[in-house]
Design a protein around this motif. Structure first.
Motif, short mmCIF file in Angstrom:
data_model
loop_
_atom_site.label_atom_id
_atom_site.label_comp_id
_atom_site.label_asym_id
_atom_site.label_seq_id
_atom_site.Cartn_x
_atom_site.Cartn_y
_atom_site.Cartn_z
N HIS A 132 0.81 -1.21 0.00
CA HIS A 132 0.00 0.00 0.00
C HIS A 132 0.85 1.27 0.00
CE1 HIS A 132 -3.54 -2.53 0.85
NE2 HIS A 132 -2.70 -3.22 1.60
N THR A 133 2.10 1.17 0.45
CA THR A 133 2.97 2.35 0.48
C THR A 133 3.82 2.47 -0.77
OG1 THR A 133 4.65 1.12 1.71
CG2 THR A 133 3.06 2.39 3.00
N SER A 134 3.86 1.43 -1.59
CA SER A 134 4.64 1.47 -2.84
C SER A 134 3.84 2.18 -3.93
CB SER A 134 4.98 0.06 -3.30
OG SER A 134 5.76 -0.63 -2.33
N ASN A 135 4.55 2.82 -4.84
CA ASN A 135 3.92 3.46 -6.01
C ASN A 135 4.08 2.52 -7.21
OD1 ASN A 135 3.21 5.91 -4.67
ND2 ASN A 135 5.36 6.53 -4.78
N TRP A 136 2.99 1.91 -7.64
CA TRP A 136 3.04 0.91 -8.70
C TRP A 136 2.87 1.58 -10.07
CZ3 TRP A 136 4.72 -3.66 -7.15
CH2 TRP A 136 4.58 -3.99 -5.80
N ASP A 137 3.73 1.20 -11.01
CA ASP A 137 3.60 1.71 -12.37
C ASP A 137 2.39 1.11 -13.08
OD1 ASP A 137 5.95 3.22 -12.18
OD2 ASP A 137 7.18 1.49 -12.71
N LEU A 138 2.07 -0.12 -12.73
CA LEU A 138 0.95 -0.82 -13.37
C LEU A 138 0.37 -1.82 -12.39
CD1 LEU A 138 -0.70 -1.49 -16.00
CD2 LEU A 138 1.04 -3.24 -16.46
N VAL A 139 -0.95 -1.80 -12.23
CA VAL A 139 -1.66 -2.83 -11.47
C VAL A 139 -2.50 -3.62 -12.47
CG1 VAL A 139 -3.43 -3.33 -9.74
CG2 VAL A 139 -1.70 -1.60 -9.29
N VAL A 140 -2.33 -4.94 -12.46
CA VAL A 140 -3.03 -5.82 -13.39
C VAL A 140 -4.04 -6.66 -12.63
CG1 VAL A 140 -2.76 -7.66 -15.10
CG2 VAL A 140 -0.95 -5.95 -14.81
N PHE A 141 -5.29 -6.64 -13.08
CA PHE A 141 -6.34 -7.50 -12.52
C PHE A 141 -6.50 -8.69 -13.46
CE2 PHE A 141 -7.28 -3.22 -11.11
CZ PHE A 141 -7.56 -3.39 -9.76
N ASP A 142 -6.03 -9.85 -13.03
CA ASP A 142 -6.08 -11.03 -13.89
C ASP A 142 -7.29 -11.89 -13.55
OD1 ASP A 142 -5.26 -12.86 -15.82
OD2 ASP A 142 -4.14 -14.04 -14.36
N GLU A 143 -7.84 -12.55 -14.58
CA GLU A 143 -9.01 -13.42 -14.40
C GLU A 143 -10.11 -12.66 -13.66
OE1 GLU A 143 -9.40 -16.34 -15.68
OE2 GLU A 143 -7.35 -16.62 -16.43
N TYR A 144 -10.30 -11.42 -14.07
CA TYR A 144 -11.25 -10.57 -13.36
C TYR A 144 -12.57 -10.56 -14.12
CZ TYR A 144 -12.76 -6.83 -10.29
OH TYR A 144 -13.42 -6.10 -9.35
N HIS A 145 -13.46 -11.46 -13.77
CA HIS A 145 -14.73 -11.60 -14.47
C HIS A 145 -15.81 -10.81 -13.73
CE1 HIS A 145 -12.51 -14.50 -16.63
NE2 HIS A 145 -12.49 -15.38 -15.65
N TYR A 146 -16.18 -9.69 -14.30
CA TYR A 146 -17.12 -8.79 -13.65
C TYR A 146 -18.46 -9.47 -13.39
CZ TYR A 146 -13.67 -5.41 -15.06
OH TYR A 146 -12.50 -4.74 -15.22
N GLY A 147 -18.99 -9.22 -12.19
CA GLY A 147 -20.27 -9.78 -11.81
C GLY A 147 -20.17 -11.17 -11.23
N ALA A 148 -18.98 -11.79 -11.29
CA ALA A 148 -18.86 -13.17 -10.82
C ALA A 148 -18.35 -13.26 -9.39
CB ALA A 148 -17.90 -13.94 -11.74
N TRP A 149 -17.92 -12.14 -8.83
CA TRP A 149 -17.26 -12.19 -7.52
C TRP A 149 -18.18 -12.68 -6.41
CZ3 TRP A 149 -13.67 -13.27 -4.62
CH2 TRP A 149 -13.47 -12.72 -3.36
N LYS A 150 -19.36 -12.12 -6.29
CA LYS A 150 -20.24 -12.53 -5.19
C LYS A 150 -20.70 -13.97 -5.34
CE LYS A 150 -22.35 -8.09 -3.89
NZ LYS A 150 -23.61 -7.36 -3.81
N ASP A 151 -21.12 -14.34 -6.54
CA ASP A 151 -21.75 -15.63 -6.76
C ASP A 151 -20.77 -16.79 -6.76
OD1 ASP A 151 -23.99 -14.09 -9.16
OD2 ASP A 151 -24.15 -14.28 -6.97
#
Length: 346
Positions: A259-278
């Motif tokens: 949280h204290t690092s400054n990231w050049d790029l954050v990648v969300f992999d296998e991020y299937h929208y709407g599937a998280w809750k179910d």
């Protein structure tokens, strides 16, 4: 370096020479590979090595390596250069027989062919496919345009089906843009092996460092503290690793560096929208002690993730990877300029 590696030019040849390696079934050669050179077909050369082999019988050898002995400029090198490189890397030998694996032969061959040291013994050297290069170009163009327009933390979506090669293309994007700090976040920790292999085996990323829970006996924060900050760093973790909360509802102490690092790029992999809750239970290893609570699952709702306001991480840009981003596409959260599509028909 071998003499052949010291010059940027080399004598041209009209032949198609090969570097090859084979193992012998004779117990005397157990664990050894013979590395040779031929200007003819390897099979033809092997017939000379084993002239007494009866026609139709099973050969007492196995060819494990067969590649070109030519530089990109049209010149050629011989097995002596590969032998010298293998000895430089510390492999014992008896003449042309070396106690090594086929991956070691490939790494030595790559070093000679590309006129580099290849100190990390990398054994992959494939190029991007046209669709991967197109994704990198479009994404890089958008990020650069967003930066010039002063947009804060731009995001881009790769809507790409399986076999696209999202991990390799992501690393090529980071390299092309000169990014030094990349954070990979996933809802599916099992994909770690693909991320690690593409970074640690491909010759394009020599010198890059990979940090993950399974790559060392050290904790993630200890790995990051000990990493060479002058070289690119890729950190891989699941949401329960990096964004999980302690019992008091705060950030876990050993995750503060994320949280204290400054990231050049954050990648969300296998991020299937709407599937998280179910389907959260399917996406996480059931035996994982860091399985997020119901409250955490609500906090990681993809509906909130789309505006990134919930993400307590400092990043310059976001890249979303998914083969089924239906919710994101239907909601219009990404405009056409922010999406690269690669479907099964492609």
């Amino acid at each position: 370096m071998p003499d052949q590696l010291d010059s940027f030019t080399s004598p041209k040849t009209k032949s198609r020479p090969r570097i090859y390696a084979y193992s012998d079934d004779n117990p005397r050669y157990a664990g050894l590979l013979k590395v040779g050179f031929t200007s003819r077909a390897v099979e033809e050369r092997m017939a000379e090595h084993y002239p007494t082999k009866l026609p139709g019988s099973t050969p007492p050898y196995t060819i494990v390596f067969n590649e070109s002995a030519m530089y990109d400029d049209g010149g050629a090198f011989t097995d002596h250069a590969v032998h010298k490189m293998l000895r430089r890397k510390g492999f014992d030998n008896e003449g042309e027989w070396f106690r090594c694996a086929v991956e070691d032969v490939r790494a030595a061959w790559l070093a000679v062919r590309n006129r580099i040291e290849n100190e990390e013994n990398r054994d992959q050297n494939f190029a991007m496919r046209p669709e991967q290069a197109a994704a990198v170009e479009k994404t890089m163009s958008y990020f650069q345009s967003a930066q010039s327009e002063g947009l804060s933390t731009p995001k881009f979506l790769w809507n790409a089906k399986m076999r696209f090669g999202k991990t390799f293309a992501t690393y090529q994007l980071a390299k092309a843009m000169g990014l030094k700090r990349v954070l990979i976040l996933t809802f599916k920790p099992a994909v770690q092996s693909a991320w690690r292999e593409d970074l640690c085996r491909h010759i394009d990323f020599e010198g890059w460092q990979f940090i993950s829970r399974a790559s060392s006996e050290l904790n993630l924060d200890e790995q990051y503290a000990g990493a060479d900050k002058s070289r690119p760093i890729v950190c891989f973790g699941s949401f329960q690793d990096f964004l999980g909360l302690n019992k008091a509802g705060g950030i876990k102490a050993n995750n503060e560096w994320v949280h204290t690092s400054n990231w050049d790029l954050v990648v969300f992999d296998e991020y299937h929208y709407g599937a998280w809750k179910d389907s959260a239970k399917k996406l996480f290893e059931p035996e994982d002690e860091d399985e997020p609570s119901r409250e955490e699952k609500e906090k990681f709702d993809p509906a909130n993730a789309l505006n990134e306001s919930w993400l307590p991480i400092t990043a310059a840009r976001y890249l979303y990877l998914s083969g089924t981003p239906f919710r994101a596409l239907n909601s219009g959260e990404f405009i056409e300029e922010q999406i690269y599509n690669w479907t099964y028909s492609d």
